[in-house]
Design an enzyme around this catalytic site. Sequence first.
Site, short mmCIF file in Angstrom:
data_model
loop_
_atom_site.label_atom_id
_atom_site.label_comp_id
_atom_site.label_asym_id
_atom_site.label_seq_id
_atom_site.Cartn_x
_atom_site.Cartn_y
_atom_site.Cartn_z
N GLY A 1 2.78 2.10 10.90
CA GLY A 1 3.98 3.37 10.60
C GLY A 1 4.58 3.58 12.07
O GLY A 1 5.15 4.60 12.15
N HIS B 1 -9.52 1.32 5.31
CA HIS B 1 -8.24 1.64 6.12
C HIS B 1 -8.55 2.61 7.11
O HIS B 1 -9.13 3.39 7.18
CB HIS B 1 -7.00 1.97 5.02
N ASN C 1 0.58 -1.19 -0.09
CA ASN C 1 -0.24 0.20 0.05
C ASN C 1 0.68 1.19 -0.11
O ASN C 1 1.39 1.54 1.13
CB ASN C 1 -0.86 0.03 1.39
N TRP C 2 1.14 1.78 -1.09
CA TRP C 2 1.81 2.77 -1.29
C TRP C 2 1.38 4.31 -0.72
O TRP C 2 2.01 5.31 -0.50
CB TRP C 2 2.27 3.50 -2.55
N LYS C 3 0.26 4.30 -0.05
CA LYS C 3 -0.48 5.36 0.24
C LYS C 3 -0.35 6.73 -0.47
O LYS C 3 -0.08 6.49 -1.68
CB LYS C 3 0.02 5.92 1.97
N SER D 1 3.67 -1.94 10.22
CA SER D 1 4.94 -2.14 10.52
C SER D 1 5.44 -3.48 10.18
O SER D 1 6.54 -3.96 10.97
CB SER D 1 5.47 -1.67 12.18
N GLU E 1 -5.40 -4.59 11.01
CA GLU E 1 -4.13 -3.72 11.21
C GLU E 1 -4.42 -2.93 12.49
O GLU E 1 -5.33 -1.96 12.48
CB GLU E 1 -4.05 -2.83 10.08
N GLU F 1 -6.81 4.84 8.16
CA GLU F 1 -6.43 6.36 7.63
C GLU F 1 -7.43 6.80 7.00
O GLU F 1 -7.77 8.23 6.95
CB GLU F 1 -5.21 6.41 6.69
N GLY G 1 2.87 -1.00 4.43
CA GLY G 1 2.87 0.35 3.81
C GLY G 1 4.20 0.65 3.66
O GLY G 1 4.88 0.54 2.68
N GLY G 2 4.96 1.45 4.77
CA GLY G 2 6.21 1.92 4.35
C GLY G 2 7.08 1.03 3.66
O GLY G 2 7.85 1.67 2.87
P1 PGA Z 1 2.90 0.19 7.69
O1 PGA Z 1 1.37 0.62 6.96
O2 PGA Z 1 3.37 -0.71 6.92
O3 PGA Z 1 3.88 1.50 7.29
O4 PGA Z 1 2.65 0.25 9.18
C1 PGA Z 1 0.46 -0.68 6.95
C2 PGA Z 1 -0.67 0.07 6.33
O5 PGA Z 1 -1.25 0.88 6.72
O6 PGA Z 1 -1.52 -0.73 5.63
#
Ligand code: PGA
Length: 253
Positions: free
Chosen positions: A170, A93, A10-12, A210, A164, A95, A231-232
């Site tokens: 993150g 998600h 997930n590149w966000k 993470s 999650e 976010e 994500g990251g």
């Molecule tokens: P993260 O994000 O790996 O940066 O913690 C995961 C996500 O929000 O899908």
Amino acid sequence: MAQRPYIVGNWKMNGTRAMLSEARAVDRAAQRHMKVEVALAPPYTLIHAVHREVEQIWVGAQDCSPNPDGAHTGDISVPMIADAGAKFVILGHSERRQGYGETNELVREKADAALEGGLRVIICCGETLETREAGKAEAFVAEQLKASLPKLEDAGEKVTVAYEPIWAIGTGKTATVDDIAAMHSMIRTLLIETYGEEQGAEVRVLYGGSVKPENAGEILGTPEVGGALVGGASLSAETFMNIALAAGDTVEG
Ligand code: PGA
């Protein structure tokens, strides 16, 4: 594990065309590691470009509108992302739930629209630290999922759940293996109640928050963890594919 592990990046809100080289590198590596199913969800602006660059991996979106078209300034519909090459969409998600007030009902409406438009869905769930510390994490996630999951006959193929914990996204923190195992087992029971024995057993349940190459082996080796939403660590092809390799190592043969 019955199905191949599913590793989704997930590149966000990251990435311009300069990132296409990373997508190509992910795709080349994925062709060499067929034990794992790899997918990327870049921002809307890159879906079509990534789709054109890759052969093996699936490309998806990070959200969609529940409406097919019309006067919804700034929104992007399911037919639009499907036309751009998306095969799936991440929905609910944290976010989006926290930043844009998305409710379970809206997540479900979006899921219905996505399925109707021929996409697969990844439905996200997860509790805050406060909820976990109050001992209510499983009850909260169960309620969230009951209200967010779409109803359909062939969920096994079309629906994926991503657990999650919000406090792990993150932050570098991950849930303990015991907590992940307990949560995923509860989610499996709920999926079987919702979709029946056969379909409910097939829905993949990803862990996210993470996930890194260093912790991927342990997390992906946990019972009922069918993959990871990353994500990251998905922004670098090398790091991301090291997670996919760790996933492949959990599969026999
Ligand atoms: P993260 O994000 O790996 O940066 O913690 C995961 C996500 O929000 O899908």
